[in-house]
Scaffold this active site. Structure first.
Site, PDB file in Angstrom:
ATOM      1  CG  HIS A  46       1.837   2.312   8.707  1.00  0.00           C
ATOM      2  ND1 HIS A  46       1.329   3.588   8.795  1.00  0.00           N
ATOM      3  CD2 HIS A  46       0.817   1.494   9.060  1.00  0.00           C
ATOM      4  CE1 HIS A  46       0.061   3.545   9.173  1.00  0.00           C
ATOM      5  NE2 HIS A  46      -0.265   2.270   9.340  1.00  0.00           N
ATOM      6  CD  GLU A  48       5.405   5.480   5.939  1.00  0.00           C
ATOM      7  OE1 GLU A  48       4.748   6.480   5.581  1.00  0.00           O
ATOM      8  OE2 GLU A  48       4.884   4.369   6.138  1.00  0.00           O
TER       9      GLU A  48
END
Length: 145
Positions: A46, A48
């Protein structure tokens, strides 16, 4: 958030869910990433998580005290937890996620009473723009199916 938005467009061009993230530390962007789950064949890739890894490498410490994570969609349980574990000071996200978001949407992992680190959370920054990208991306995906 505009830099995270630009990262989300890179994700779209790579045929990934268009989510982008940047991490700012002492007034400087030290990490930028976009979702790469499909291209890396990795469910943890992801935006993040990739940005957190870059940021820790940039400062030479796994503790990101004082850093701000900007992300175009509310972080999932994994990314919310990683933000806490990395000691990020503030998470700013654009689009809330009532199904999987864990910084106020479906849950609030950052409010667990026994946590040893508190993450400040802000939402709604550039929400309309980031939401439009996600909506159009998924509309086109459904139309192509």
């Amino acid at each position: 958030m505009s830099h995270a938005y630009n990262e989300s467009l890179k994700a779209w061009r790579a045929n990934e869910v268009p989510i982008g993230a940047v991490i700012e530390f002492n007034g400087t962007i030290i990490a930028r990433a976009f979702n790469q789950v499909e291209s890396l064949n990795d469910p943890t890739a992801h935006a993040e998580i990739l940005a957190i890894t870059q940021a820790t490498e940039a400062i030479g410490d796994w503790r990101l005290n004082g850093a701000t994570l900007y992300v175009t969609k509310e972080p999932c349980p994994m990314c919310s937890g990683a933000s806490i574990m990395a000691r990020i000071s503030t998470v700013v996200y654009a689009v809330p996620d009532p199904k999987m978001g864990c910084l106020g949407g479906a849950g609030s992992v950052h409010e667990l009473p026994r946590l040893n680190h508190r993450v400040a959370v802000r939402s709604g920054v550039m929400e309309a723009e980031c939401k439009a990208v996600l909506q159009v991306y998924f509309q086109r995906k459904r139309a192509d199916s």
